[in-house]
Design a protein around this motif. Structure first.
Motif, short mmCIF file in Angstrom:
data_model
loop_
_atom_site.label_atom_id
_atom_site.label_comp_id
_atom_site.label_asym_id
_atom_site.label_seq_id
_atom_site.Cartn_x
_atom_site.Cartn_y
_atom_site.Cartn_z
N ALA A 1 -7.49 -3.31 5.66
CA ALA A 1 -6.92 -4.60 4.53
C ALA A 1 -6.94 -5.53 5.76
O ALA A 1 -6.86 -6.62 5.30
CB ALA A 1 -5.67 -3.60 4.76
N LEU B 1 1.43 -7.16 4.60
CA LEU B 1 1.29 -6.30 4.33
C LEU B 1 2.36 -5.40 4.14
O LEU B 1 2.80 -5.81 5.50
CB LEU B 1 0.03 -5.44 5.34
N THR C 1 -2.01 -1.52 -4.36
CA THR C 1 -3.02 -1.58 -4.32
C THR C 1 -3.19 0.59 -5.14
O THR C 1 -1.70 1.59 -4.88
CB THR C 1 -3.93 -1.22 -2.97
N TYR D 1 -7.97 -8.57 3.25
CA TYR D 1 -6.95 -8.64 2.90
C TYR D 1 -6.30 -10.01 3.94
O TYR D 1 -4.60 -10.08 3.88
CB TYR D 1 -6.32 -7.71 2.93
N GLN E 1 0.93 -1.31 -0.27
CA GLN E 1 -0.44 0.20 -0.45
C GLN E 1 0.67 1.23 -0.06
O GLN E 1 1.82 1.21 0.30
CB GLN E 1 -0.83 0.34 0.84
#
Ligand code: ADP
Ligand code: MG
Length: 696
Positions: free
Chosen positions: A440, A449, A431, A444, A300
Motif C-alpha cells: 500500500a 492511509l 479497498t 498508493y 482499508q
C-alpha cells in the motif's frame, strides 16, 4: 553539476561495436535503447566458472567446472541410445552423459584423456552425472584456464546470445570505467548512511562479479550492489507518486466546516454503536475535508469491518455543507446494495434522496438523472462507472467515494478528479480487502492511509473446510441441512474460462441441478447477465428470507450483506485468488449464527493451490491473507492491476525488499526537501517514458 552528466543516459547503444539497426531493434525489444539501459540490464543469474571444483565435493544441482581424466567410455542402448563417459579426478568419479554424439566424439574419449567440463550435476542411476556438459580436451601439460569473474546469464530475446550480451555489457562497462558519466543520483551522505555501494561499483559488480562473491547471495538478490539498485528503483517510484500527490494537494478543494449535525443524526439513528476504529477513521476524514485541499485517502478494512458507514458519515458532512457526493462502485449489484443502505440512513431519517445511475440506465431516465446532477438538485448519487462518463456533469461535486477500489484501475480513479468544477472534489477510496502495508505504501504513495482495524462486536470467525469435488453430494446434503434449520446459503460457481457467458451458463446449470436435488428448498440464481431489475428482485427476496439458497457467479463477491446466510460453498476454489476467496467468504459470518465456508476444488490439487487453500482454512485475517497472497502471486495480482502494469519493477521486489520500504520513504522525504533537483532524473531513469499516472 556539469553539462556532461548522465552522458550514458543519452548515448544510444548504436555507438557500440557490432550494434547496427538490426541489433538495436532486438535490444529495443527488451527496453534497451541507451548505454545506461544496457548497464541496467542485469543478469538473471550467474555461473561460477572461476575455479575448478573437486568432483567429490559436488552435490546434485551444483553447476561447476571440473578437471577430470576419462576412465571408460561406452555407448549404451537403453530406452535412449546414449554415450556414457566415466571420469574421475582423484576425489571422486562421475558420469558424463550424451544423447547426441558423433563417432569422432566417442573416439576422442579414450582412456586417460584429460577434460575440462562445465555442467550441472544431477543424480543418475548409478552416480552423479553431467548431462551434455560443455567440455574441452586438455593437451599434455596444458594449464587449465578459468574465468576471472562469475559468468553472468542475461535475460534475452531471440537472436541475442549470451556471448553478445557479454560483449555489449563489456563495452558499456569500458565506457563507464573510462569516466563516461552514469550520474550518481543518490547523495554521498545517503550512500554512506545506508551502506550502499556507488552506482559504478554496483553496476560493475553485478555484470562481472569477482570470484569471491557468493552466487548464493546473488541468486537471492541479497548483495549490497543489488540492494542499492532496488533501493534506487523503489525510491524513484515513491518520488513519482509523492510528486503526484503534492501536485494534487496544491489544488483547492471545498473546505468542509459544517458542524456535522447531519452526521450526528445519522449516527444517532443507527441500531448499533460505531466501533472505535470507525470513529477514528471518521475523524481522520473530517480533518482532511476541512483542510481546503483535496483529500486523497485510502481506507482499508477487512471484509465486514463497516466501511460503508464510514463512507456515509463522510458523505453526511459534505452534504451538510451543500456539496454533492458521488459513490462509485464496480458492480450494479453492489450499487443497488449501497443505494438501499444509504436510503435507509439518509432518506427516511434525513430526507435526502439517493440518486442512482448505472450502465443499464438508458435514454430518458438517464438524461433525467444527469440533468438533476448538473443542476445540483440531486445531491447524493450512487452508481457504477457510468457516473463518470464524459457527459456526466455535477454542479457542485464535493466528494467522490470509490468503493472496492481494486476493481478499478488507477487511471480511472484519477479521471474522477476532473469532474468537479472550479474546485477539485475530495476523494475517499475504499479497498475491498486489505493490502499489505508495504504494498500500500508503495502502490498508493499518493494517498493517505486509514485502517479500520476492528470488526464490529459479536462476529464469529467463519469455519472453513477444503474438500474435493468428488464429495460434492455430501456438500449438497449439507446445504439441505443448513437451510432446513432456517438459515440461508450461497453457492458460488466459478470457471476457468474468462467468458462471462460460460460462467453464467454454469451457474444456471448448477441452480437447476440443486433445485432438483433439494426440492424442498427455494433456490434462485443471480449472475451478471441478468437484467438489473431481475437481479435486484432476487437479491431482495434473498435478503428478506424468501429464498433459501442463492446460486451465483462471483458477482456476489462484493457488498452483499445478508446476516442470516451462514453457509458459503465455492466451487473450483483453487482457481480464485486468496483475496477474492476471502472476500466471497466474507458474505457469511455476518450474523450471530456460526458460519461455514466450503472450498471445493477439482483434484488433483497442485502444491501452490494447496498452500493457498490451507491459508484460508487457517486464517480469517484479511491482512495476513493479503500478505500471503502477495508472497505467492505478486503485487499485480493483489492490487488487481496486472494488465496495466502499474506496479512493475525492473529490479526491486516488494516481497523480498520489504525491509527497504520504510527507508525508501524516509529518503524520499529527505530528497524532496534537500535535493529536489535529483527527483526528475531519478524518475526518468527508472520510469522512463512510461507516463505513470494521468496528470492531475
Ligand atoms: P465492509 O467493510 O465489508 O464494506 P459493511 O460496510 O458492508 O462492511 O458492513 C458490514 C455489516 O456490518 C453491515 O451490515 C453493517 O450495517 C454492519 N455494521 C457496520 N458497522 C457496525 C458496527 N459498528 N456495529 C455493528 N454492525 C455494524
Ligand atoms: Mg463494503
Amino acid at each position: 553539476m556539469n553539462a556532461k552528466v548522465d552522458t550514458l543516459a543519452t548515448t544510444p547503444v548504436t555507438v557500440l561495436r557490432g550494434v547496427g539497426p538490426r541489433r538495436a531493434q532486438q535490444l529495443a525489444r527488451l527496453g534497451v535503447h541507451t548505454v545506461q539501459d544496457l548497464l541496467f540490464h542485469l543478469p538473471l543469474r550467474y555461473q561460477d566458472r572461476t575455479r575448478v571444483m573437486p568432483v567429490g565435493s559436488l552435490r546434485t544441482g551444483d553447476q561447476a567446472v571440473i578437471e577430470v581424466t576419462v576412465d571408460h567410455a561406452e555407448v549404451r542402448f537403453g530406452r535412449r541410445r546414449s554415450l556414457l563417459v566415466r571420469v574421475s579426478d582423484g576425489s571422486g568419479t562421475l558420469m558424463l552423459r550424451f544423447f547426441h554424439f558423433t563417432a569422432a566424439q566417442k573416439q576422442a574419449f579414450a582412456r586417460g584423456v584429460r577434460l575440462l567440463c562445465f555442467g550441472e550435476a544431477r543424480n543418475g542411476p548409478v552416480m552423479l552425472e553431467l548431462v551434455h556438459p560443455e567440455y574441452s580436451l586438455l593437451h599434455d601439460g596444458e594449464p587449465v584456464s578459468v574465468e576471472e569473474a562469475l559468468t553472468p546469464i542475461y535475460p534475452t530475446t531471440e537472436g541475442l546470445h549470451q556471448l553478445s550480451w557479454k560483449d555489449l555489457t563489456g563495452q558499456a562497462l569500458a565506457l563507464l570505467n573510462e569516466g563516461r558519466a552514469l550520474q550518481e543520483l543518490l547523495p554521498k551522505a545517503v550512500l554512506h548512511d545506508y551502506q550502499l555501494p556507488s552506482l559504478p561499483e554496483a553496476v560493475n559488480l553485478l555484470h562481472r562479479p569477482p570470484p569471491d562473491v557468493s552466487t548464493q547471495l546473488l541468486s537471492e538478490n541479497g548483495h549490497p550492489a543489488q540492494r542499492r539498485l532496488a533501493f534506487e528503483e523503489l525510491l524513484a517510484h515513491q518520488l513519482s507518486l509523492r510528486l503526484l500527490r503534492r501536485r494534487a494537494r496544491a489544488l483547492a478543494a471545498p473546505r468542509i466546516v459544517a458542524p456535522g449535525n447531519l452526521a450526528r443524526c445519522l449516527q444517532d439513528a443507527l441500531p448499533f454503536e460505531p466501533t472505535g476504529a470507525q470513529l477514528r477513521v471518521t475523524d481522520e476524514i473530517a480533518a482532511d475535508l476541512a483542510s481546503g485541499h483535496p483529500m486523497l485517502r485510502l481506507v482499508q478494512g477487512d471484509v465486514g469491518s463497516g466501511k460503508t458507514l464510514v463512507a456515509a458519515l463522510a458523505a453526511a458532512r459534505v452534504l451538510e455543507d451543500g456539496w454533492q457526493v458521488a459513490l462509485m462502485v464496480p458492480t450494479e449489484l453492489l450499487a443497488e446494495q449501497h443505494r438501499q443502505n444509504l436510503a435507509q440512513w439518509f432518506t427516511a431519517p434525513l430526507n435526502i434522496e439517493v440518486g442512482w445511475l448505472t450502465g443499464h440506465y438508458k435514454g430518458r431516465r438517464r438524461e433525467t438523472v444527469l440533468e438533476r446532477l448538473a443542476t445540483g438538485e440531486l445531491a447524493l448519487v450512487v452508481g457504477t462507472h457510468a457516473l463518470f462518463q464524459e457527459d456526466a456533469r455535477f454542479a457542485r461535486l464535493g466528494l467522490v467515494i470509490v468503493d472496492e477500489q481494486h476493481r478499478f484501475g488507477v487511471h480511472q480513479r484519477l479521471a474522477l478528479r476532473n469532474k468537479g468544477n472550479e474546485q477539485v472534489p475530495h476523494q475517499l477510496i475504499m479497498t475491498a480487502t486489505p493490502i499489505p502495508r508495504t504494498l500500500a505504501m508503495t502502490a498508493y504513495a499518493d494517498l493517505d492511509l486509514s485502517v479500520i482495524d476492528e470488526l464490529p462486536p459479536g462476529r464469529q470467525p467463519v469455519k472453513t473446510v477444503v474438500v474435493s469435488d468428488e464429495r460434492r453430494s455430501e456438500v449438497v446434503t449439507r446445504v439441505g441441512e443448513n437451510c432446513r434449520q432456517g438459515r440461508q446459503a450461497y453457492w458460488v460457481c466459478t470457471l476457468i474460462e474468462e467468458s462471462e457467458a460460460l460462467q453464467c451458463q454454469a451457474a444456471e446449470d448448477t441452480a437447476r441441478e440443486l433445485a432438483e436435488t433439494l426440492p424442498e428448498l427455494r433456490v434462485a440464481l443471480v449472475h451478471g447477465r441478468m437484467k438489473a431489475a431481475d437481479k435486484e428482485g432476487v437479491m431482495q427476496a434473498f435478503k428478506v428470507g424468501e429464498l433459501d439458497l442463492l446460486v451465483a457467479t462471483t458477482v456476489i463477491e462484493v457488498g452483499v450483506d445478508v446476516p442470516n446466510a451462514s453457509l458459503m460453498i465455492i466451487e473450483n476454489a483453487e482457481r480464485l485468488g486468496l483475496a477474492q476467496l476471502h472476500q466471497l467468504r466474507g458474505r457469511v459470518g455476518r450474523g450471530a449464527a456460526e458460519s461455514h465456508c466450503v472450498l471445493m476444488y477439482h483434484p488433483p490439487l497442485g502444491q501452490l493451490a494447496r498452500e493457498r487453500l490451507s491459508m484460508l482454512r487457517e486464517s480469517n485475517d484479511g491482512f495476513a491473507i493479503a500478505r500471503k497472497d502477495l508472497a505467492l502471486r505478486g503485487p499485480g495480482e493483489v492490487l488487481g492491476t496486472r494488465q496495466t502494469g502499474e506496479i512493475q519493477f525492473r529490479i526491486a521486489d516488494l516481497v523480498r525488499d520489504e525491509a527497504l520500504i520504510p527507508q525508501v520513504q524516509a529518503l524520499a522525504d529527505h530528497l524532496l526537501r534537500e535535493h529536489p533537483e535529483l527527483t526528475t532524473p531519478l524518475i526518468r531513469r527508472w520510469l522512463g517514458e512510461k507516463v505513470r499516472y494521468a496528470a492531475v
